[in-house]
Design an enzyme around this catalytic site. Sequence first.
Site, mmCIF file in Angstrom:
data_model
loop_
_atom_site.group_PDB
_atom_site.id
_atom_site.type_symbol
_atom_site.label_atom_id
_atom_site.label_comp_id
_atom_site.label_asym_id
_atom_site.label_seq_id
_atom_site.Cartn_x
_atom_site.Cartn_y
_atom_site.Cartn_z
ATOM 1 N N ASP A 185 -33.361 -25.891 -46.860
ATOM 2 C CA ASP A 185 -33.050 -25.029 -45.721
ATOM 3 C C ASP A 185 -34.281 -24.979 -44.828
ATOM 4 O O ASP A 185 -35.335 -24.500 -45.251
ATOM 5 C CB ASP A 185 -32.713 -23.628 -46.282
ATOM 6 C CG ASP A 185 -32.090 -22.728 -45.243
ATOM 7 O OD1 ASP A 185 -32.059 -23.113 -44.065
ATOM 8 O OD2 ASP A 185 -31.646 -21.630 -45.630
ATOM 9 N N ASP B 57 -29.511 -27.673 -40.221
ATOM 10 C CA ASP B 57 -30.745 -27.265 -40.918
ATOM 11 C C ASP B 57 -30.584 -27.088 -42.421
ATOM 12 O O ASP B 57 -31.487 -26.557 -43.070
ATOM 13 C CB ASP B 57 -31.294 -25.979 -40.305
ATOM 14 C CG ASP B 57 -30.369 -24.785 -40.532
ATOM 15 O OD1 ASP B 57 -29.165 -24.995 -40.677
ATOM 16 O OD2 ASP B 57 -30.877 -23.659 -40.555
ATOM 17 N N GLU B 58 -29.479 -27.511 -43.002
ATOM 18 C CA GLU B 58 -29.267 -27.323 -44.441
ATOM 19 C C GLU B 58 -28.614 -28.541 -45.052
ATOM 20 O O GLU B 58 -27.747 -29.162 -44.432
ATOM 21 C CB GLU B 58 -28.302 -26.151 -44.675
ATOM 22 C CG GLU B 58 -28.955 -24.808 -44.814
ATOM 23 C CD GLU B 58 -27.931 -23.781 -45.256
ATOM 24 O OE1 GLU B 58 -27.209 -24.039 -46.226
ATOM 25 O OE2 GLU B 58 -27.860 -22.732 -44.596
#
Length: 435
Positions: free
Chosen positions: A11, A105-106
Amino acid sequence: MRSTASIMHLDLDAFFASVEQRDKPSLRGKPVIVGGIGPRGVVATASYEARLRGVRSAMRTAEARARCPHAAFLGGRFDAYREASRIVMGRLREVTELVEPLSLDEAFVDLADNPDFDPEGVVEFVGSILADITERTEGLTASVGVASSKLMAKIGSEINKPNGLFVVPPGAEADILGPMQATAIPGVGPATAERLRRLGIQTVEELRVPSEAELIRILGNSSGRSLWRLSRALDDRSVVPFRETKSVSVEDTFENDISDRSYLEIIIDRMARKVAERLKKNGISGRTVTIKIRHHDFETHTRSATLIGPTDSAATLSATAKSLLAQADVSNGLRLLGVGVSGLADWVQDDLFTDHDAAEEPEIEPESATQRGPVRWYPGMDVTHADHGDGWVWGSGLGQVTVRFETRHTPPGPVHTFRADDPALDVRHAGTVKP
DNA sequence: TCTGGGGTCCTAGGACCC
DNA sequence: TCTGGGGTCCTAGGACCC
């Protein structure tokens, strides 16, 4: 579930805000808030400096302004975020092809797929990935969890945030999860939490008390079954590197409610064009057209219609969407309008029934300049000036625009104000920075 | 100036078919 | 002439995620 901690969840920390601080040296160490900057906007990401003042994702921007008036409020540069994400996912795919992005973003990564991975050396293994990510993105950091399942890897990545790593020891999963709030389990949102709270259930341990049949009765078949298992840290979901797109949509919340049908139809044209463009870019088409409308009082509805065959034509999408809008009451004004398509096929309809010698599909009228409006200089946007070089919009209004001239590779730079129609000032695209 | 935008998944009812 | 079932497709709404 497996016997070793070999599923990783990564993350990126305060992702949008961190990209902004990287590219805008004067904002480093300062509160930065990225999101909708209009009167109806909400916060997408707040930097850690802004979080100290209580600013959170999904908070109304108006409230964030009250809590943190001196923060930089930026509209967001998705091309820059996509580019940073591409670099990060690229590094993860050097470990294994089994990378499952959840968003920009993950991602989940199945480390066990890499022959060099040794669970004993997980800290060093992940450490070198994180170091590479920071180097290649020129400063972004990430938080990582590694565990025997997706559930616990994701939980683990929350534990040492930001810029941290937590490895969940195999065997300790249920004990670590037990004392946490039920909402720590992905899928338990506000509505489920409230139903559970009324039953006296707040922690994961308490969630383990009811039988599976009871949970199914309370929460429905799917959530009940899965929560019964997840609360016990039972999770055998695998990392799935590729998923088909199921729908494509565009929507917009207006600064002022709109009740003028002809204006709403112009907006539908524009949205249908955007949707069609994205369908064509991906070589797909869809059969079911959906409009979404939100009334002045926030009451929200969808209306959909399914075509005989899939289309990627802006004109067809627009005509279908307009016929759906015609059935809606807009007299009190719409706050939001959206156009989407689902029932996607990974091929484009071969026009079996159209006469190829006849005219092409009707074109939608191109937008006039007045419909497009003047160039909007929104805060945070990349610009370049013929004399001063590259910079970003600090603010604009009253026919003027203020620019700070700095980039990722410069020290904090000077501020200058120009007329909004200054011909020397231009938009700068997709993270292009002059060397 | 209450409450973004782009998605996924689930539920439930009705139509329709066998 | 009294109440079958299962399966699929369509529509609408809602919860949830980042």
